[in-house]
Design a protein around this motif. Structure first.
Motif, PDB file in Angstrom:
ATOM      1  N   ALA A  72     -24.926  20.965 -21.418  1.00 63.83           N
ATOM      2  CA  ALA A  72     -25.760  21.600 -22.441  1.00 63.83           C
ATOM      3  C   ALA A  72     -27.038  22.166 -21.819  1.00 63.83           C
ATOM      4  O   ALA A  72     -27.487  23.263 -22.186  1.00 63.83           O
ATOM      5  N   PHE A  73     -27.615  21.439 -20.865  1.00 63.39           N
ATOM      6  CA  PHE A  73     -28.811  21.928 -20.184  1.00 63.39           C
ATOM      7  C   PHE A  73     -28.505  23.203 -19.406  1.00 63.39           C
ATOM      8  O   PHE A  73     -29.290  24.150 -19.415  1.00 63.39           O
ATOM      9  N   GLU A  74     -27.351  23.220 -18.741  1.00 61.73           N
ATOM     10  CA  GLU A  74     -26.963  24.406 -17.964  1.00 61.73           C
ATOM     11  C   GLU A  74     -26.718  25.614 -18.861  1.00 61.73           C
ATOM     12  O   GLU A  74     -26.947  26.754 -18.454  1.00 61.73           O
ATOM     13  N   ARG A  75     -26.257  25.362 -20.088  1.00 57.78           N
ATOM     14  CA  ARG A  75     -26.034  26.458 -21.038  1.00 57.78           C
ATOM     15  C   ARG A  75     -27.334  26.938 -21.661  1.00 57.78           C
ATOM     16  O   ARG A  75     -27.368  27.962 -22.339  1.00 57.78           O
ATOM     17  N   GLY A  76     -28.423  26.173 -21.481  1.00 56.32           N
ATOM     18  CA  GLY A  76     -29.717  26.562 -22.027  1.00 56.32           C
ATOM     19  C   GLY A  76     -29.953  26.031 -23.427  1.00 56.32           C
ATOM     20  O   GLY A  76     -30.785  26.566 -24.162  1.00 56.32           O
ATOM     21  N   ASP A  77     -29.252  24.980 -23.808  1.00 60.03           N
ATOM     22  CA  ASP A  77     -29.427  24.363 -25.124  1.00 60.03           C
ATOM     23  C   ASP A  77     -30.846  23.813 -25.238  1.00 60.03           C
ATOM     24  O   ASP A  77     -31.342  23.130 -24.346  1.00 60.03           O
ATOM     25  N   ALA A  78     -31.496  24.109 -26.357  1.00 59.13           N
ATOM     26  CA  ALA A  78     -32.887  23.682 -26.548  1.00 59.13           C
ATOM     27  C   ALA A  78     -33.007  22.167 -26.729  1.00 59.13           C
ATOM     28  O   ALA A  78     -34.058  21.592 -26.465  1.00 59.13           O
ATOM     29  N   ASN A  79     -31.939  21.507 -27.197  1.00 61.57           N
ATOM     30  CA  ASN A  79     -31.979  20.063 -27.427  1.00 61.57           C
ATOM     31  C   ASN A  79     -31.793  19.253 -26.143  1.00 61.57           C
ATOM     32  O   ASN A  79     -31.979  18.047 -26.159  1.00 61.57           O
ATOM     33  N   ALA A  80     -31.385  19.880 -25.080  1.00 58.68           N
ATOM     34  CA  ALA A  80     -31.135  19.176 -23.819  1.00 58.68           C
ATOM     35  C   ALA A  80     -32.223  19.551 -22.817  1.00 58.68           C
ATOM     36  O   ALA A  80     -32.086  20.491 -22.050  1.00 58.68           O
ATOM     37  N   ASP A  81     -33.306  18.800 -22.843  1.00 58.70           N
ATOM     38  CA  ASP A  81     -34.353  19.060 -21.862  1.00 58.70           C
ATOM     39  C   ASP A  81     -34.063  18.288 -20.575  1.00 58.70           C
ATOM     40  O   ASP A  81     -33.214  17.404 -20.538  1.00 58.70           O
ATOM     41  N   LEU A  82     -34.764  18.641 -19.535  1.00 58.93           N
ATOM     42  CA  LEU A  82     -34.521  18.083 -18.208  1.00 58.93           C
ATOM     43  C   LEU A  82     -34.728  16.568 -18.174  1.00 58.93           C
ATOM     44  O   LEU A  82     -33.969  15.849 -17.522  1.00 58.93           O
ATOM     45  N   ALA A  83     -35.712  16.074 -18.899  1.00 55.36           N
ATOM     46  CA  ALA A  83     -35.984  14.633 -18.892  1.00 55.36           C
ATOM     47  C   ALA A  83     -34.803  13.853 -19.460  1.00 55.36           C
ATOM     48  O   ALA A  83     -34.390  12.835 -18.894  1.00 55.36           O
ATOM     49  N   LYS A  84     -34.229  14.318 -20.570  1.00 57.37           N
ATOM     50  CA  LYS A  84     -33.067  13.643 -21.169  1.00 57.37           C
ATOM     51  C   LYS A  84     -31.878  13.665 -20.212  1.00 57.37           C
ATOM     52  O   LYS A  84     -31.154  12.680 -20.090  1.00 57.37           O
ATOM     53  N   VAL A  85     -31.682  14.793 -19.564  1.00 56.49           N
ATOM     54  CA  VAL A  85     -30.562  14.928 -18.626  1.00 56.49           C
ATOM     55  C   VAL A  85     -30.728  13.959 -17.467  1.00 56.49           C
ATOM     56  O   VAL A  85     -29.778  13.262 -17.080  1.00 56.49           O
ATOM     57  N   MET A  86     -31.921  13.882 -16.911  1.00 59.80           N
ATOM     58  CA  MET A  86     -32.170  13.001 -15.768  1.00 59.80           C
ATOM     59  C   MET A  86     -32.045  11.526 -16.151  1.00 59.80           C
ATOM     60  O   MET A  86     -31.483  10.732 -15.408  1.00 59.80           O
ATOM     61  N   VAL A  87     -32.562  11.162 -17.321  1.00 59.33           N
ATOM     62  CA  VAL A  87     -32.468   9.766 -17.766  1.00 59.33           C
ATOM     63  C   VAL A  87     -31.004   9.386 -17.997  1.00 59.33           C
ATOM     64  O   VAL A  87     -30.548   8.318 -17.561  1.00 59.33           O
ATOM     65  N   ALA A  88     -30.247  10.255 -18.659  1.00 56.83           N
ATOM     66  CA  ALA A  88     -28.830   9.968 -18.901  1.00 56.83           C
ATOM     67  C   ALA A  88     -28.062   9.876 -17.589  1.00 56.83           C
ATOM     68  O   ALA A  88     -27.186   9.019 -17.422  1.00 56.83           O
ATOM     69  N   SER A  89     -28.409  10.729 -16.635  1.00 53.05           N
ATOM     70  CA  SER A  89     -27.755  10.703 -15.330  1.00 53.05           C
ATOM     71  C   SER A  89     -28.042   9.396 -14.599  1.00 53.05           C
ATOM     72  O   SER A  89     -27.135   8.779 -14.018  1.00 53.05           O
ATOM     73  N   GLN A  90     -29.288   8.958 -14.626  1.00 51.65           N
ATOM     74  CA  GLN A  90     -29.657   7.709 -13.956  1.00 51.65           C
ATOM     75  C   GLN A  90     -29.028   6.502 -14.643  1.00 51.65           C
ATOM     76  O   GLN A  90     -28.596   5.566 -13.971  1.00 51.65           O
ATOM     77  N   GLN A  91     -28.954   6.529 -15.975  1.00 52.59           N
ATOM     78  CA  GLN A  91     -28.322   5.431 -16.702  1.00 52.59           C
ATOM     79  C   GLN A  91     -26.843   5.321 -16.353  1.00 52.59           C
ATOM     80  O   GLN A  91     -26.335   4.227 -16.114  1.00 52.59           O
TER      81      GLN A  91
END
Length: 118
Positions: A72-91
């Motif tokens: 979603a972040f790669e598609r430019g979705d406004a609801n997927a900011d970088l912080a959420k992506v990084m936290v989900a990735s680390q989790q």
């Protein structure tokens, strides 16, 4: 070494709670466990395989969520900011590493038992 075991067990319990399974008898307040036994009711605790299966499903869900957020972040979705992506990735990474560590310990325990003299 005991700190790492405690850490892995803590992570498994956290994943178990996220999956929504009931707590093992040892984690219940003593009054509930004793009361259930006194009344003749068996207090059902999940088996090891159920706990492990739930933990693996939780890891899988975390990885899928992480992948979806990254896409979603790669598609430019406004609801997927970088912080959420990084936290989900680390989790998801942490959950996967904990699962691999548990697997390694189970294999080592199995090998130790198989190598025991009779």
């Amino acid at each position: 070494m005991s700190h790492s075991i405690t850490s892995v067990l803590s992570q498994i319990r956290t994943l178990q709670n996220q999956v929504g399974q009931t707590a093992p008898i040892a984690d219940l307040p003593r009054s509930n466990a004793i009361q259930g036994l006194a009344e003749g009711n068996a207090v059902a605790a999940p088996s090891f395989s159920q706990t492990l299966e739930g933990a693996i499903k939780g890891v899988n869900e975390a990885q899928q969520k992480s992948g979806q957020l990254a896409a979603a972040f790669e598609r430019g979705d406004a609801n997927a900011d970088l912080a959420k992506v990084m936290v989900a990735s680390q989790q998801s990474s942490l959950a996967f590493r904990a699962t691999v560590e548990v697997r390694n310990r189970l294999v080592q325990a199995y090998q130790d038992v198989m190598n025991m003299p009779l």
